[in-house]
Design an enzyme around this catalytic site. Structure first.
Site, PDB file in Angstrom:
ATOM      1  N   LYS A 122     -45.154  25.620  45.435  1.00  0.00           N
ATOM      2  CA  LYS A 122     -45.867  25.852  46.698  1.00  0.00           C
ATOM      3  C   LYS A 122     -44.936  26.520  47.725  1.00  0.00           C
ATOM      4  O   LYS A 122     -45.338  27.459  48.409  1.00  0.00           O
ATOM      5  CB  LYS A 122     -46.361  24.505  47.234  1.00  0.00           C
ATOM      6  CG  LYS A 122     -46.687  24.500  48.697  1.00  0.00           C
ATOM      7  CD  LYS A 122     -47.009  23.124  49.203  1.00  0.00           C
ATOM      8  CE  LYS A 122     -45.846  22.323  49.727  1.00  0.00           C
ATOM      9  NZ  LYS A 122     -45.339  22.702  51.054  1.00  0.00           N
ATOM     10  N   ASN A 123     -43.699  26.049  47.812  1.00  0.00           N
ATOM     11  CA  ASN A 123     -42.784  26.566  48.836  1.00  0.00           C
ATOM     12  C   ASN A 123     -42.303  27.983  48.538  1.00  0.00           C
ATOM     13  O   ASN A 123     -41.715  28.635  49.407  1.00  0.00           O
ATOM     14  CB  ASN A 123     -41.574  25.635  49.010  1.00  0.00           C
ATOM     15  CG  ASN A 123     -41.948  24.378  49.769  1.00  0.00           C
ATOM     16  OD1 ASN A 123     -43.065  24.252  50.254  1.00  0.00           O
ATOM     17  ND2 ASN A 123     -41.014  23.443  49.865  1.00  0.00           N
ATOM     18  N   CYS A 148     -44.138  17.491  64.076  1.00  0.00           N
ATOM     19  CA  CYS A 148     -44.853  17.065  62.866  1.00  0.00           C
ATOM     20  C   CYS A 148     -44.287  15.726  62.457  1.00  0.00           C
ATOM     21  O   CYS A 148     -43.354  15.219  63.065  1.00  0.00           O
ATOM     22  CB  CYS A 148     -44.743  18.097  61.765  1.00  0.00           C
ATOM     23  SG  CYS A 148     -43.179  18.042  60.931  1.00  0.00           S
ATOM     24  N   ARG A 182     -38.769  19.566  64.155  1.00  0.00           N
ATOM     25  CA  ARG A 182     -38.795  20.819  63.393  1.00  0.00           C
ATOM     26  C   ARG A 182     -39.040  22.060  64.258  1.00  0.00           C
ATOM     27  O   ARG A 182     -40.099  22.673  64.223  1.00  0.00           O
ATOM     28  CB  ARG A 182     -39.836  20.735  62.271  1.00  0.00           C
ATOM     29  CG  ARG A 182     -39.528  19.636  61.300  1.00  0.00           C
ATOM     30  CD  ARG A 182     -40.488  19.571  60.154  1.00  0.00           C
ATOM     31  NE  ARG A 182     -40.193  20.529  59.104  1.00  0.00           N
ATOM     32  CZ  ARG A 182     -40.791  20.543  57.930  1.00  0.00           C
ATOM     33  NH1 ARG A 182     -41.717  19.646  57.662  1.00  0.00           N
ATOM     34  NH2 ARG A 182     -40.487  21.432  57.033  1.00  0.00           N
ATOM     35  N   ASP A 218     -36.547  17.108  49.932  1.00  0.00           N
ATOM     36  CA  ASP A 218     -37.911  16.916  49.411  1.00  0.00           C
ATOM     37  C   ASP A 218     -37.958  15.981  48.197  1.00  0.00           C
ATOM     38  O   ASP A 218     -39.037  15.713  47.673  1.00  0.00           O
ATOM     39  CB  ASP A 218     -38.530  18.276  49.037  1.00  0.00           C
ATOM     40  CG  ASP A 218     -38.933  19.077  50.261  1.00  0.00           C
ATOM     41  OD1 ASP A 218     -38.867  18.540  51.376  1.00  0.00           O
ATOM     42  OD2 ASP A 218     -39.310  20.258  50.100  1.00  0.00           O
ATOM     43  N   ARG A 254     -51.807  18.380  49.696  1.00  0.00           N
ATOM     44  CA  ARG A 254     -51.201  19.590  50.292  1.00  0.00           C
ATOM     45  C   ARG A 254     -50.240  20.245  49.317  1.00  0.00           C
ATOM     46  O   ARG A 254     -50.054  21.466  49.360  1.00  0.00           O
ATOM     47  CB  ARG A 254     -50.429  19.213  51.564  1.00  0.00           C
ATOM     48  CG  ARG A 254     -51.317  18.907  52.750  1.00  0.00           C
ATOM     49  CD  ARG A 254     -50.483  18.757  53.996  1.00  0.00           C
ATOM     50  NE  ARG A 254     -49.536  19.863  54.087  1.00  0.00           N
ATOM     51  CZ  ARG A 254     -48.415  19.846  54.798  1.00  0.00           C
ATOM     52  NH1 ARG A 254     -48.090  18.788  55.489  1.00  0.00           N
ATOM     53  NH2 ARG A 254     -47.613  20.895  54.830  1.00  0.00           N
TER      54      ARG A 254
HETATM   55  C1  UD1 Z   1     -38.602  24.198  54.003  1.00  0.00           C
HETATM   56  C2  UD1 Z   1     -39.572  23.584  53.013  1.00  0.00           C
HETATM   57  C3  UD1 Z   1     -39.551  22.062  53.123  1.00  0.00           C
HETATM   58  C4  UD1 Z   1     -38.127  21.551  52.966  1.00  0.00           C
HETATM   59  C5  UD1 Z   1     -37.170  22.273  53.921  1.00  0.00           C
HETATM   60  C6  UD1 Z   1     -35.717  21.907  53.685  1.00  0.00           C
HETATM   61  C7  UD1 Z   1     -41.275  25.287  52.857  1.00  0.00           C
HETATM   62  C8  UD1 Z   1     -42.666  25.707  53.150  1.00  0.00           C
HETATM   63  N1  UD1 Z   1     -40.905  24.086  53.318  1.00  0.00           N
HETATM   64  O1  UD1 Z   1     -39.036  23.830  55.306  1.00  0.00           O
HETATM   65  O2  UD1 Z   1     -40.391  21.530  52.113  1.00  0.00           O
HETATM   66  O3  UD1 Z   1     -38.109  20.177  53.249  1.00  0.00           O
HETATM   67  O4  UD1 Z   1     -37.284  23.702  53.754  1.00  0.00           O
HETATM   68  O5  UD1 Z   1     -35.353  22.177  52.376  1.00  0.00           O
HETATM   69  O6  UD1 Z   1     -40.524  25.991  52.215  1.00  0.00           O
HETATM   70  N2  UD1 Z   1     -34.301  24.151  62.045  1.00  0.00           N
HETATM   71  C9  UD1 Z   1     -33.989  24.419  63.363  1.00  0.00           C
HETATM   72  N3  UD1 Z   1     -34.530  25.527  63.940  1.00  0.00           N
HETATM   73  C10 UD1 Z   1     -35.352  26.391  63.256  1.00  0.00           C
HETATM   74  C11 UD1 Z   1     -35.650  26.119  61.911  1.00  0.00           C
HETATM   75  C12 UD1 Z   1     -35.095  24.976  61.331  1.00  0.00           C
HETATM   76  O7  UD1 Z   1     -33.261  23.669  63.996  1.00  0.00           O
HETATM   77  O8  UD1 Z   1     -35.793  27.383  63.833  1.00  0.00           O
HETATM   78  C13 UD1 Z   1     -33.731  22.944  61.404  1.00  0.00           C
HETATM   79  C14 UD1 Z   1     -34.815  21.950  60.997  1.00  0.00           C
HETATM   80  O9  UD1 Z   1     -35.210  21.115  62.059  1.00  0.00           O
HETATM   81  C15 UD1 Z   1     -34.118  21.196  59.885  1.00  0.00           C
HETATM   82  C16 UD1 Z   1     -33.251  22.265  59.226  1.00  0.00           C
HETATM   83  O10 UD1 Z   1     -33.145  23.324  60.165  1.00  0.00           O
HETATM   84  O11 UD1 Z   1     -33.295  20.204  60.432  1.00  0.00           O
HETATM   85  C17 UD1 Z   1     -33.800  22.835  57.945  1.00  0.00           C
HETATM   86  O12 UD1 Z   1     -35.148  23.234  58.134  1.00  0.00           O
HETATM   87  P1  UD1 Z   1     -35.756  24.469  57.355  1.00  0.00           P
HETATM   88  O13 UD1 Z   1     -34.863  24.807  56.208  1.00  0.00           O
HETATM   89  O14 UD1 Z   1     -36.106  25.533  58.319  1.00  0.00           O
HETATM   90  O15 UD1 Z   1     -37.103  23.859  56.784  1.00  0.00           O
HETATM   91  P2  UD1 Z   1     -38.484  24.586  56.589  1.00  0.00           P
HETATM   92  O16 UD1 Z   1     -38.249  26.019  56.262  1.00  0.00           O
HETATM   93  O17 UD1 Z   1     -39.390  24.227  57.710  1.00  0.00           O
END
Ligand code: UD1
Length: 435
Positions: free
Chosen positions: A22-23, A129, A134, A319, A411
């Site tokens: 999915k990701n 969320c 996030r 995850d 989901r």
């Molecule tokens: C993706 C995955 C999710 C997984 C996560 C970490 C998808 C759709 N989802 O989520 O299942 O748990 O990677 O492996 O692929 N952060 C910031 N600012 C930002 C973006 C992120 O501070 O603009 C922080 C987040 O709060 C978190 C960390 O970076 O602490 C990692 O998040 P991120 O890798 O961005 O997760 P997602 O891409 O949302």
């Protein structure tokens, strides 16, 4: 609202067909916004988040059509993964509305591609969320470095680059998966060269990069922390098969571990599961490569306690943390889990404790003291991975477990009850509306 009913105590054995990730599929679908040619994606999982992305893209004007693939493998486990065709030649909107973005944070992945292709995008802020705040600040600041003007207004991110984006050196302070994907897509159509340092190395990021290259993008350093992208003026369509889901694979490996059985995870890729395999070996669950995937087998009589800490890939994935905690709940001794990626990702703990687990949370760490047996209970699913950890606990528990709010599970897990019952689980979905 559907519920799952599980009677625990069966040893699960057999084969499970692992779905497409999915990701990986979500950003790949968003990549269809980068071209006016058709992008065909195969092995797309049939899960609710994919429907949400399809709906969002359709609202933007992408023509989305899916065809079921009637694929029976040798174990007779039908795969319901689909082939999706996406054509973005008729884009008519640049606005991703709150209604869809609030359902799924990954909707923010349309921001980079829309901006790069049309010079304008308006995407609702995903907001908080269940697993912490996030933020999307890294997506926004990266796009600003690519030359976009960004306004945060009325809960929306309004981004404009009427003369197009231009290449830049972007250093991500955190190796964010979503920000790396958004910026890589945007930079593919920018003018000039972009370097993304401290890029996320997750296999799903690599899958997106490979597909973009097939579409005509110029990207090097795939799979490393430094991506170099030379912008091109247009991208073409292609035909791409989504990578198998390493998180679903790891989850079913724990099914074998917690029930004391052996499962063949058809299609799974061991090379994407190394840190999970290393931890599971210490626990007493062995993962071995087989011709068409990975075999997961419980090899020790007892489940041994282990210490894990979540990290960006190739470290232990956040995850998989909740699932491992369910396994540790019935181990012989005390384990420790430290969550270092997300705040507030222990929502499964109170529910596991209601089944008799002995878990204490101290800040970002949890100490799990194994108990001899869990007992079935009515439970509430809270987020995707928390929900599946309750399913795992229910499979091992004595008696009946009812899991409410299964939509969280739907989901991201394709037909979980069918896959599990094919391996001997006593599990059924109760459709509340048609009781
Ligand atoms: C993706 C995955 C999710 C997984 C996560 C970490 C998808 C759709 N989802 O989520 O299942 O748990 O990677 O492996 O692929 N952060 C910031 N600012 C930002 C973006 C992120 O501070 O603009 C922080 C987040 O709060 C978190 C960390 O970076 O602490 C990692 O998040 P991120 O890798 O961005 O997760 P997602 O891409 O949302």
């Amino acid at each position: 609202m559907d519920r799952l009913r599980i009677i625990g105590g069966q040893v699960l054995s057999g084969s499970v067909r692992i779905s497409g990730a999915k990701n990986a599929a979500l950003p790949l679908m968003a990549a269809s916004l980068l071209t006016d040619h058709t992008l065909v994606l195969r092995n797309v999982p049939k899960v609710a988040d994919i429907d949400t992305m399809a709906q969002l893209l359709a609202e933007l004007g992408v023509n989305v059509s899916d065809h079921k693939v009637d694929d029976h493998d040798s174990s007779n486990v039908a795969s319901s993964s689909v082939c999706v065709s996406l054509n973005g030649s008729g884009l008519e909107s640049v606005t991703a509305s709150y209604e869809l973005v609030r359902k799924m944070r990954a909707s923010v992945l349309v921001l980079g591609p829309l901006l790069a292709r049309l010079g304008y995008a308006c995407v609702s802020m995903p907001g908080g969320c269940a697993i912490g705040p996030r933020p999307v600040d890294l997506h926004v600041s990266g796009l600003e470095q690519l030359g976009a003007k960004i306004l945060l207004k009325d809960g929306y991110i309004e981004a404009s680059a009427p003369k197009g984006l231009r290449g830049a050196n972007i250093e991500l302070p955190v190796a964010s998966v979503g920000a790396t994907e958004n910026l890589m897509m945007a930079a593919s159509l920018a003018d000039g060269d972009t370097i993304i340092s401290n890029a996320a190395c997750e296999p799903e990021v690599g899958d997106l990069a490979e597909c973009l290259v097939k579409m005509g993008a110029s990207i090097s350093g795939v799979g490393t922390q430094r991506l170099e992208i030379s912008g091109v003026s247009t991208l073409r369509g292609t035909d791409y098969t989504v990578v198998p889901d390493r998180i679903e694979s790891g989850t079913y490996a724990i099914v074998a571990g917690i029930t004391g059985g052996t499962l063949d995870l058809l299609g799974a890729r061991i090379e994407h599961m190394q840190s999970v395999a290393d931890s599971l070996t210490k626990v007493g669950v062995e993962l071995t490569k087989i011709t068409d995937g990975v075999r997961a087998a419980r090899v020790s009589r007892e489940i041994c306690p282990v210490t894990i800490e979540t990290e960006p890939y190739p470290g232990f994935p956040t995850d998989m943390q909740a699932q491992l905690m369910a396994l540790f709940s019935v181990s012989q001794g005390a384990s420790m889990v430290t969550e270092s990626i997300f705040e507030n990702r222990f929502m499964h703990v109170p529910e596991l404790c209601r089944m008799g687990a002995d878990i204490n949370v101290h800040g970002s760490s949890a100490i799990i003291r194994g108990v001899a047996e869990l007992s079935g209970a009515p439970l509430m699913a809270t987020d995707l991975r928390a929900s599946v950890s309750l399913v795992l606990a229910g499979l091992a528990a004595k008696g009946e477990t009812i899991i409410n709010r299964v939509y969280h599970l739907d989901r991201g897990y394709e037909r979980v009850e069918e896959k599990l019952s094919a391996c001997g689980a006593d599990i059924e979905r109760i459709d509340e509306d048609h009781k």
